[in-house]
Design an enzyme around this catalytic site. Sequence first.
Site, PDB file in Angstrom:
ATOM      1  N   ASP A  78       0.815  -1.210   0.000  1.00 27.37           N
ATOM      2  CA  ASP A  78       0.000   0.000   0.000  1.00 27.37           C
ATOM      3  C   ASP A  78       0.851   1.264   0.000  1.00 27.37           C
ATOM      4  O   ASP A  78       0.471   2.284  -0.576  1.00 27.37           O
ATOM      5  CB  ASP A  78      -0.939   0.005   1.208  1.00 27.37           C
ATOM      6  CG  ASP A  78      -2.216  -0.781   0.922  1.00 27.37           C
ATOM      7  OD1 ASP A  78      -2.164  -1.694   0.074  1.00 27.37           O
ATOM      8  OD2 ASP A  78      -3.253  -0.497   1.542  1.00 27.37           O
ATOM      9  N   CYS A 119       0.533  -8.235   4.896  1.00 27.67           N
ATOM     10  CA  CYS A 119       0.144  -6.833   4.705  1.00 27.67           C
ATOM     11  C   CYS A 119      -1.340  -6.649   4.401  1.00 27.67           C
ATOM     12  O   CYS A 119      -2.101  -7.597   4.390  1.00 27.67           O
ATOM     13  CB  CYS A 119       1.067  -6.174   3.691  1.00 27.67           C
ATOM     14  SG  CYS A 119       2.723  -5.937   4.402  1.00 27.67           S
ATOM     15  N   ASP A 120      -1.709  -5.408   4.090  1.00 27.90           N
ATOM     16  CA  ASP A 120      -3.061  -4.903   4.296  1.00 27.90           C
ATOM     17  C   ASP A 120      -4.219  -5.766   3.796  1.00 27.90           C
ATOM     18  O   ASP A 120      -5.109  -6.113   4.545  1.00 27.90           O
ATOM     19  CB  ASP A 120      -3.170  -3.512   3.671  1.00 27.90           C
ATOM     20  CG  ASP A 120      -2.309  -2.493   4.400  1.00 27.90           C
ATOM     21  OD1 ASP A 120      -1.348  -2.908   5.062  1.00 27.90           O
ATOM     22  OD2 ASP A 120      -2.586  -1.304   4.305  1.00 27.90           O
ATOM     23  N   LYS A 121      -4.252  -6.087   2.503  1.00 27.42           N
ATOM     24  CA  LYS A 121      -5.412  -6.806   1.960  1.00 27.42           C
ATOM     25  C   LYS A 121      -5.169  -8.311   1.936  1.00 27.42           C
ATOM     26  O   LYS A 121      -6.086  -9.104   1.730  1.00 27.42           O
ATOM     27  CB  LYS A 121      -5.734  -6.319   0.536  1.00 27.42           C
ATOM     28  CG  LYS A 121      -5.814  -4.806   0.423  1.00 27.42           C
ATOM     29  CD  LYS A 121      -6.705  -4.200   1.479  1.00 27.42           C
ATOM     30  CE  LYS A 121      -6.540  -2.694   1.582  1.00 27.42           C
ATOM     31  NZ  LYS A 121      -5.208  -2.216   1.912  1.00 27.42           N
ATOM     32  N   CYS A 191       4.550  -2.348   8.385  1.00 29.36           N
ATOM     33  CA  CYS A 191       4.956  -1.055   8.950  1.00 29.36           C
ATOM     34  C   CYS A 191       4.619  -0.961  10.434  1.00 29.36           C
ATOM     35  O   CYS A 191       3.583  -1.434  10.882  1.00 29.36           O
ATOM     36  CB  CYS A 191       4.335   0.078   8.155  1.00 29.36           C
ATOM     37  SG  CYS A 191       4.938   0.124   6.442  1.00 29.36           S
ATOM     38  N   GLU A 442      -6.912   4.716  -0.552  1.00 31.92           N
ATOM     39  CA  GLU A 442      -6.560   5.285   0.745  1.00 31.92           C
ATOM     40  C   GLU A 442      -6.099   6.729   0.556  1.00 31.92           C
ATOM     41  O   GLU A 442      -5.419   7.053  -0.418  1.00 31.92           O
ATOM     42  CB  GLU A 442      -5.438   4.485   1.402  1.00 31.92           C
ATOM     43  CG  GLU A 442      -5.880   3.132   1.904  1.00 31.92           C
ATOM     44  CD  GLU A 442      -4.787   2.392   2.644  1.00 31.92           C
ATOM     45  OE1 GLU A 442      -5.117   1.429   3.353  1.00 31.92           O
ATOM     46  OE2 GLU A 442      -3.603   2.758   2.502  1.00 31.92           O
ATOM     47  N   SER A 468      -5.545   5.051   5.184  1.00 29.82           N
ATOM     48  CA  SER A 468      -4.514   4.147   5.671  1.00 29.82           C
ATOM     49  C   SER A 468      -4.591   4.110   7.188  1.00 29.82           C
ATOM     50  O   SER A 468      -5.014   5.077   7.827  1.00 29.82           O
ATOM     51  CB  SER A 468      -3.138   4.657   5.234  1.00 29.82           C
ATOM     52  OG  SER A 468      -2.116   4.027   5.962  1.00 29.82           O
TER      53      SER A 468
END
Length: 554
Positions: A78, A119-121, A191, A442, A468
């Site tokens: 991202d 990570c995110d998705k 992160c 985002e 985000s």
Amino acid sequence: MRSDSVKCGNSQAPHRSLFNALGYTEEERRRPMIGIVSSYNEIVPGHMNLDKIVDAVKMGVAMAGGMPVVFPAIAVCDGIAMGHVGMKYSLVTRDLIADSTECMAMAHGFDGLVCVPNCDKNVPGLLMAAARLNIPTIFVSGGPMLAGRIDGHKTSLSSMFEAVGSVAAGTMSQEKLCEFEEKACPTCGSCSGMYTANSMNCLTEVLGMGLGGNGTIPAVYSERIRLAKHAGMKIMELVEKDIKPRDIMTEKAFMNALTVDMALGCSTNSMLHLPAIAKEAGVDLNLDIANELSAKTPNLCHLAPAGPTYMEDLNEAGGVYAVMNELTKKNLLNLDCMTVTGKTVGENIKGCVNKNPEVIRPVENPYSETGGIAILKGNLAPDSGVVKRSAVVPEMLVHQGPARVFDCEEDAIAAILGGKIVAGDVVVIRYEGPKGGPGMREMLNPTSAIAGMGLGSSVALITDGRFSGASRGASIGHVSPEAAVGGPIAFVQEGDIISINIPENKLDILVSDEEMAKRKENWKPVMKEVSGYLARYRELVTSGNRGAVLEIKK
């Protein structure tokens, strides 16, 4: 075993010849076949160490008598995708990940799965697949990044984005920006703050789909390798006992997840992902309950970007289990839920003490008596909007100001960095929702630019897109219905007064219903030209308040 369909009997002799071609022995084929879904790639910092995690999982599976078989899942970074067309391709991968994992698992007859996301998705996509497939599954993530250090203080990616705004405002030198570049992201891992990836990896623990430490053990710690080996061993127990994801991800488990979400101050993206995962598990998770849970759940953590602590600090303080144990003092959790440990939530968290009350506030001394996320409603967001309340400065919890309206993120950033946004303004970014984007980008660049320009305590931002986990301030996203389908946000005009009242969960435009109806009469949506997957996605995606899930039109 499910894998008998591809391994046993005369009809499967051709199949066995192909296993021979892969180098698998007869001894291996007699064992349960465990699919290891590897999200390893060389473009996402949170995924560059997953080859080591996968190797550890394989060893754990083999040690416990299984046949480990690795196959891939995609993942978008991202941060690298931020601020350009790439961000249209982030949320949409959640469904690609779920669909492709379903295809691989069903096509090859695996007896169980170990999912290795970070990570995110990637995390919610694989949780959706696990719920959909409902075969024994366990998760082990790649772990969070260590915080950077600049001038003796810890820092992270959100500070990096905000530094860009500081340079534009003339409050930071180009040389200092370069120092941030070198030091903000010092290791591999997701992160280092309570951003979306770490939020979802922590909530995976809460749901019962990952072992303790899944969300918090840093990526570079050898403890992470040991955790992966234990996950590999534990999947064999889940297969033997036939404990499936829907036995674990029950309605009570999702209530636990929402509750701990409030205590941790997770990313607002959790309000997209939890309903989407629940839907696959056959659970109707209506976000209207979020404010009800928030009203009785204290916010115990202020991890970056809400405060000066990071995932490594949460890990040392006792991790997610310690936060959960604090919440039991107010009887806020369902302790009888089954988990991948083979034990209940109550058994897992027993004796997990809070080792640092500065990182995890005791329930008697919370940051606030209410949770970290709020769902707002009003004539600007009839269905809902979402804000990370724990990351909003007190003076912005209630705010009224003139709308500054933009039909895309890029125009808003240009105005912010160009000094055209002033204290008191409410920046409105629309046509960035699931359909309008499409892809629901985002808005980290605009929120970071606002903070970097020194406007974080005086300017609000409202969007039908999303934020985000690194965003902070009065940033209200997921406004539903979105502009592209004729939601009220489409009819906001420059200078309209927007009223925000986060304690009362309200988001309104101070324009009469008659005037808004009049504006709607001549309205035409701004539809951006897209092709390929984005075009298909736009046709199938639902609104943000429903988790932006895909549905076939009937």
